[in-house]
Design a protein around this motif. Structure first.
Motif, PDB file in Angstrom:
ATOM      1  N   MET A   1       0.840  -1.190   0.000  1.00  0.00           N
ATOM      2  CA  MET A   1       0.000   0.000   0.000  1.00  0.00           C
ATOM      3  C   MET A   1       0.878   1.244   0.000  1.00  0.00           C
ATOM      4  SD  MET A   1      -2.919   1.161   2.770  1.00  0.00           S
ATOM      5  CE  MET A   1      -3.753  -0.406   2.669  1.00  0.00           C
ATOM      6  N   SER A   2       0.586   2.187  -0.912  1.00  0.00           N
ATOM      7  CA  SER A   2       1.403   3.387  -1.010  1.00  0.00           C
ATOM      8  C   SER A   2       1.146   4.310   0.175  1.00  0.00           C
ATOM      9  CB  SER A   2       1.093   4.120  -2.319  1.00  0.00           C
ATOM     10  OG  SER A   2      -0.195   4.701  -2.264  1.00  0.00           O
ATOM     11  N   HIS A   3       2.090   5.244   0.353  1.00  0.00           N
ATOM     12  CA  HIS A   3       1.988   6.185   1.472  1.00  0.00           C
ATOM     13  C   HIS A   3       0.732   7.043   1.350  1.00  0.00           C
ATOM     14  CE1 HIS A   3       3.107   8.978   4.610  1.00  0.00           C
ATOM     15  NE2 HIS A   3       2.977   9.979   3.756  1.00  0.00           N
ATOM     16  N   SER A   4       0.403   7.491   0.117  1.00  0.00           N
ATOM     17  CA  SER A   4      -0.765   8.356  -0.058  1.00  0.00           C
ATOM     18  C   SER A   4      -2.055   7.617   0.263  1.00  0.00           C
ATOM     19  CB  SER A   4      -0.808   8.906  -1.488  1.00  0.00           C
ATOM     20  OG  SER A   4      -0.932   7.858  -2.428  1.00  0.00           O
ATOM     21  N   ILE A   5      -2.141   6.335  -0.099  1.00  0.00           N
ATOM     22  CA  ILE A   5      -3.342   5.556   0.210  1.00  0.00           C
ATOM     23  C   ILE A   5      -3.468   5.339   1.712  1.00  0.00           C
ATOM     24  CG2 ILE A   5      -4.401   3.275  -0.026  1.00  0.00           C
ATOM     25  CD1 ILE A   5      -3.529   3.228  -2.893  1.00  0.00           C
ATOM     26  N   GLN A   6      -2.344   5.093   2.372  1.00  0.00           N
ATOM     27  CA  GLN A   6      -2.372   4.958   3.829  1.00  0.00           C
ATOM     28  C   GLN A   6      -2.833   6.266   4.477  1.00  0.00           C
ATOM     29  OE1 GLN A   6       1.709   3.704   4.490  1.00  0.00           O
ATOM     30  NE2 GLN A   6       1.033   1.612   4.964  1.00  0.00           N
ATOM     31  N   THR A   7      -2.353   7.387   3.952  1.00  0.00           N
ATOM     32  CA  THR A   7      -2.763   8.696   4.480  1.00  0.00           C
ATOM     33  C   THR A   7      -4.251   8.919   4.282  1.00  0.00           C
ATOM     34  OG1 THR A   7      -0.563   9.574   3.955  1.00  0.00           O
ATOM     35  CG2 THR A   7      -2.311  11.177   4.388  1.00  0.00           C
ATOM     36  N   LEU A   8      -4.754   8.582   3.082  1.00  0.00           N
ATOM     37  CA  LEU A   8      -6.177   8.728   2.795  1.00  0.00           C
ATOM     38  C   LEU A   8      -7.007   7.807   3.682  1.00  0.00           C
ATOM     39  CD1 LEU A   8      -8.614   9.721   1.210  1.00  0.00           C
ATOM     40  CD2 LEU A   8      -8.032   8.080  -0.599  1.00  0.00           C
ATOM     41  N   GLU A   9      -6.573   6.579   3.837  1.00  0.00           N
ATOM     42  CA  GLU A   9      -7.304   5.625   4.672  1.00  0.00           C
ATOM     43  C   GLU A   9      -7.430   6.137   6.106  1.00  0.00           C
ATOM     44  OE1 GLU A   9      -7.450   0.797   5.324  1.00  0.00           O
ATOM     45  OE2 GLU A   9      -5.547   1.733   4.815  1.00  0.00           O
ATOM     46  N   ALA A  10      -6.339   6.647   6.648  1.00  0.00           N
ATOM     47  CA  ALA A  10      -6.365   7.182   8.010  1.00  0.00           C
ATOM     48  C   ALA A  10      -7.274   8.409   8.093  1.00  0.00           C
ATOM     49  CB  ALA A  10      -4.945   7.543   8.442  1.00  0.00           C
ATOM     50  N   ALA A  11      -7.235   9.266   7.079  1.00  0.00           N
ATOM     51  CA  ALA A  11      -8.070  10.467   7.069  1.00  0.00           C
ATOM     52  C   ALA A  11      -9.545  10.106   6.999  1.00  0.00           C
ATOM     53  CB  ALA A  11      -7.681  11.371   5.904  1.00  0.00           C
ATOM     54  N   LEU A  12      -9.888   9.097   6.207  1.00  0.00           N
ATOM     55  CA  LEU A  12     -11.286   8.672   6.098  1.00  0.00           C
ATOM     56  C   LEU A  12     -11.823   8.173   7.431  1.00  0.00           C
ATOM     57  CD1 LEU A  12     -11.109   6.846   2.642  1.00  0.00           C
ATOM     58  CD2 LEU A  12     -12.466   8.888   3.141  1.00  0.00           C
ATOM     59  N   HIS A  13     -11.042   7.345   8.124  1.00  0.00           N
ATOM     60  CA  HIS A  13     -11.464   6.849   9.439  1.00  0.00           C
ATOM     61  C   HIS A  13     -11.579   7.996  10.441  1.00  0.00           C
ATOM     62  CE1 HIS A  13     -11.721   2.537   8.899  1.00  0.00           C
ATOM     63  NE2 HIS A  13     -10.562   2.515   8.264  1.00  0.00           N
ATOM     64  N   ASP A  14     -10.636   8.921  10.371  1.00  0.00           N
ATOM     65  CA  ASP A  14     -10.613  10.034  11.319  1.00  0.00           C
ATOM     66  C   ASP A  14     -11.800  10.969  11.099  1.00  0.00           C
ATOM     67  OD1 ASP A  14      -9.528  11.630  13.392  1.00  0.00           O
ATOM     68  OD2 ASP A  14      -8.684  12.982  11.900  1.00  0.00           O
ATOM     69  N   VAL A  15     -12.099  11.289   9.835  1.00  0.00           N
ATOM     70  CA  VAL A  15     -13.148  12.261   9.526  1.00  0.00           C
ATOM     71  C   VAL A  15     -14.543  11.636   9.598  1.00  0.00           C
ATOM     72  CG1 VAL A  15     -14.089  13.767   7.725  1.00  0.00           C
ATOM     73  CG2 VAL A  15     -11.616  13.668   8.107  1.00  0.00           C
ATOM     74  N   LEU A  16     -14.691  10.428   9.067  1.00  0.00           N
ATOM     75  CA  LEU A  16     -16.027   9.830   8.952  1.00  0.00           C
ATOM     76  C   LEU A  16     -16.412   8.962  10.144  1.00  0.00           C
ATOM     77  CD1 LEU A  16     -15.924   8.852   5.167  1.00  0.00           C
ATOM     78  CD2 LEU A  16     -16.958  10.878   6.202  1.00  0.00           C
ATOM     79  N   LYS A  19     -19.364   6.197  10.335  1.00  0.00           N
ATOM     80  CA  LYS A  19     -20.072   6.184   9.053  1.00  0.00           C
ATOM     81  C   LYS A  19     -19.346   5.323   8.011  1.00  0.00           C
ATOM     82  CE  LYS A  19     -22.447  10.563   9.765  1.00  0.00           C
ATOM     83  NZ  LYS A  19     -22.646  11.948   9.302  1.00  0.00           N
ATOM     84  N   VAL A  20     -18.117   4.936   8.321  1.00  0.00           N
ATOM     85  CA  VAL A  20     -17.395   4.004   7.448  1.00  0.00           C
ATOM     86  C   VAL A  20     -17.944   2.605   7.719  1.00  0.00           C
ATOM     87  CG1 VAL A  20     -15.169   2.981   6.879  1.00  0.00           C
ATOM     88  CG2 VAL A  20     -15.315   5.421   7.417  1.00  0.00           C
TER      89      VAL A  20
END
Length: 203
Positions: A1-16, A19-20
């Motif tokens: 998994m690339s760094h950007s996808i890991q960053t996005l995944e963490a942001a999605l859990h943090d923000v949503l 609701k995930v």
């Protein structure tokens, strides 16, 4: 998994947060599944929250999961059959996200329209309505897009007959196009194989 996808995944859990419903990573892409009740609100957050910043809706399509992998999709569905998938792009963060929502009802599949969030959803949602019969609640102009107004059914549903329900022809006496039940008899066509001596050989 690339760094950007890991960053996005963490942001999605943090923000949503809760609701995930499901967040899957495969082939370098993330797929976020949310409930129908949360769909519009989640999409608005995906667009407006600076940590996510999905400014563009690149595509939206309907799906008919009936018979899919012997019901393997049932682990995350609200309903048994129809889903809508949106493909989002964040130009700011240079990342993409696939968002999936399942319609609760199979008889009348309904999900919220996101046309008020992304103008590009307009014709995409009309196409999904036309081909799958998915109703987008809040869409201001939900009409058929690819089939004509007299068309019966939704041709991308898996139970739609390959020959359709009706056929149209021009009636010379009535001087107009008329619809009538399909008269095509389904038949199996087996190709005839002809083998020639020395075919493809050297001469």
């Amino acid at each position: 998994m690339s760094h950007s996808i890991q960053t996005l995944e963490a942001a999605l859990h943090d923000v949503l947060g809760s609701k995930v419903k499901l967040l899957e990573s495969a082939l370098g892409e993330l797929t976020l599944t949310v409930s129908a009740a949360d769909y519009h609100g989640v999409c608005q957050t995906l667009r407006d929250d600076a940590r996510l910043g999905f400014e563009q809706l690149m595509d939206l399509c309907g799906l008919d999961y009936s018979g899919y992998k012997d019901g393997a999709h049932s682990k995350f569905t609200d309903g048994p059959r129809f889903a809508v998938v949106s493909h989002l792009l964040s130009v700011t963060h240079n990342w993409r996200l696939r968002v999936r929502v399942f319609a609760v009802s199979e008889d009348v599949p309904v999900v919220a329209s996101v046309n008020d969030l992304w103008n590009s959803a307009n014709w995409f949602e009309r196409e999904a309505f036309d081909l799958f019969g998915i109703v987008f609640e809040g869409h201001l102009d939900l009409r058929r897009l690819l089939t004509d107004y007299g068309f019966v059914g939704h041709p991308f549903r898996k139970d739609f007959p390959t020959s359709g329900h009706v056929e149209m022809r021009y009636d010379a006496e009535q001087k107009r196009v008329v619809y009538q039940p399909v008269t095509i008899e389904p038949r199996e066509i087996t190709p005839r194989i002809i083998r020639e001596d020395n075919y493809g050989g050297t001469h």
